[in-house]
Scaffold this motif. Sequence first.
Motif, mmCIF file in Angstrom:
data_model
loop_
_atom_site.group_PDB
_atom_site.id
_atom_site.type_symbol
_atom_site.label_atom_id
_atom_site.label_comp_id
_atom_site.label_asym_id
_atom_site.label_seq_id
_atom_site.Cartn_x
_atom_site.Cartn_y
_atom_site.Cartn_z
ATOM 1 N N TRP A 7 0.855 -1.188 0.000
ATOM 2 C CA TRP A 7 0.000 0.000 0.000
ATOM 3 C C TRP A 7 0.887 1.232 0.000
ATOM 4 O O TRP A 7 2.048 1.169 0.402
ATOM 5 C CB TRP A 7 -0.937 0.016 1.216
ATOM 6 N N ALA A 8 0.338 2.323 -0.453
ATOM 7 C CA ALA A 8 1.042 3.603 -0.393
ATOM 8 C C ALA A 8 0.011 4.725 -0.355
ATOM 9 O O ALA A 8 -1.003 4.670 -1.046
ATOM 10 C CB ALA A 8 1.965 3.789 -1.594
ATOM 11 N N THR A 9 0.281 5.712 0.457
ATOM 12 C CA THR A 9 -0.497 6.942 0.491
ATOM 13 C C THR A 9 0.243 7.948 -0.386
ATOM 14 O O THR A 9 1.445 8.139 -0.218
ATOM 15 C CB THR A 9 -0.631 7.467 1.933
ATOM 16 N N ILE A 10 -0.476 8.568 -1.304
ATOM 17 C CA ILE A 10 0.145 9.484 -2.264
ATOM 18 C C ILE A 10 0.002 10.919 -1.759
ATOM 19 O O ILE A 10 -1.112 11.409 -1.558
ATOM 20 C CB ILE A 10 -0.512 9.371 -3.664
ATOM 21 N N GLN A 11 1.143 11.570 -1.535
ATOM 22 C CA GLN A 11 1.176 12.968 -1.112
ATOM 23 C C GLN A 11 2.279 13.686 -1.867
ATOM 24 O O GLN A 11 3.355 13.128 -2.078
ATOM 25 C CB GLN A 11 1.453 13.090 0.389
ATOM 26 N N GLY A 41 -3.857 -10.459 -10.020
ATOM 27 C CA GLY A 41 -3.321 -9.638 -8.944
ATOM 28 C C GLY A 41 -4.125 -8.369 -8.768
ATOM 29 O O GLY A 41 -5.004 -8.033 -9.557
ATOM 30 N N LEU A 42 -3.804 -7.664 -7.718
ATOM 31 C CA LEU A 42 -4.486 -6.428 -7.357
ATOM 32 C C LEU A 42 -3.572 -5.252 -7.661
ATOM 33 O O LEU A 42 -2.409 -5.245 -7.263
ATOM 34 C CB LEU A 42 -4.817 -6.447 -5.855
ATOM 35 N N TYR A 53 -4.661 6.684 -2.545
ATOM 36 C CA TYR A 53 -3.886 5.564 -2.040
ATOM 37 C C TYR A 53 -3.807 4.471 -3.090
ATOM 38 O O TYR A 53 -4.683 4.324 -3.934
ATOM 39 C CB TYR A 53 -4.459 5.028 -0.732
ATOM 40 N N LEU A 54 -2.723 3.723 -3.011
ATOM 41 C CA LEU A 54 -2.444 2.624 -3.925
ATOM 42 C C LEU A 54 -2.489 1.316 -3.143
ATOM 43 O O LEU A 54 -2.003 1.257 -2.008
ATOM 44 C CB LEU A 54 -1.036 2.810 -4.514
ATOM 45 N N HIS A 55 -3.068 0.288 -3.748
ATOM 46 C CA HIS A 55 -3.011 -1.068 -3.201
ATOM 47 C C HIS A 55 -2.487 -2.002 -4.281
ATOM 48 O O HIS A 55 -2.912 -1.904 -5.445
ATOM 49 C CB HIS A 55 -4.392 -1.558 -2.769
ATOM 50 N N VAL A 56 -1.584 -2.890 -3.906
ATOM 51 C CA VAL A 56 -1.062 -3.905 -4.822
ATOM 52 C C VAL A 56 -1.015 -5.237 -4.089
ATOM 53 O O VAL A 56 -0.859 -5.284 -2.863
ATOM 54 C CB VAL A 56 0.350 -3.556 -5.360
ATOM 55 N N GLU A 69 7.712 -4.469 -12.156
ATOM 56 C CA GLU A 69 6.787 -3.372 -12.403
ATOM 57 C C GLU A 69 6.306 -2.717 -11.113
ATOM 58 O O GLU A 69 6.230 -1.491 -11.026
ATOM 59 C CB GLU A 69 5.596 -3.851 -13.238
ATOM 60 N N VAL A 70 6.004 -3.520 -10.116
ATOM 61 C CA VAL A 70 5.507 -2.924 -8.870
ATOM 62 C C VAL A 70 6.608 -2.133 -8.173
ATOM 63 O O VAL A 70 6.365 -1.055 -7.626
ATOM 64 C CB VAL A 70 4.852 -3.977 -7.952
ATOM 65 N N VAL A 71 7.834 -2.612 -8.217
ATOM 66 C CA VAL A 71 8.951 -1.865 -7.640
ATOM 67 C C VAL A 71 9.166 -0.563 -8.407
ATOM 68 O O VAL A 71 9.352 0.501 -7.811
ATOM 69 C CB VAL A 71 10.238 -2.716 -7.593
ATOM 70 N N SER A 72 9.096 -0.622 -9.736
ATOM 71 C CA SER A 72 9.271 0.603 -10.528
ATOM 72 C C SER A 72 8.142 1.593 -10.256
ATOM 73 O O SER A 72 8.363 2.809 -10.269
ATOM 74 C CB SER A 72 9.382 0.293 -12.019
#
Length: 133
Positions: A7-11, A41-42, A53-56, A69-72
């Motif tokens: 997950w990531a919160t985008i700011q 996948g998600l 926010y991002l979810h993977v 790709e997810v790391v990039s």
Amino acid sequence: MYEFHGWATIQENPAEIDAGQLDAIIQKIQLKITEFAWGSGLLSLNAANGSYYLHVGGFTNRKGVEADEVVSLYQLIGEIAPGSYGLLYTRDDENTEGFDNEFRVSVLARGRLQEQHDPFLSPCIPVIEDELD
């Protein structure tokens, strides 16, 4: 098997001050996501209460394109939105660098993505799984 959850919160920046670039940042992230051709996948970018926010997440038979790709994607987020923060947990049971029995945690904070040891679920055997007979 390769497993990933994140997950990531985008700011825009660590001060949480809206500098007026968030819409452009979100468009760049969405464009990057459209470049991916995941079969499963998600991968979702969502908005809630004025925040993004991002979810993977997913499981693949082997570490493949999705892993890179997810790391990039996390690296891009760090570069264009250095106030973003989040975690990416990965597990590769075929890792040849000695990490085949543990999760690795990539921590996104202040524009950087750094890999860390996981203290919660690792080592996978015996913390979350039994030894095979």
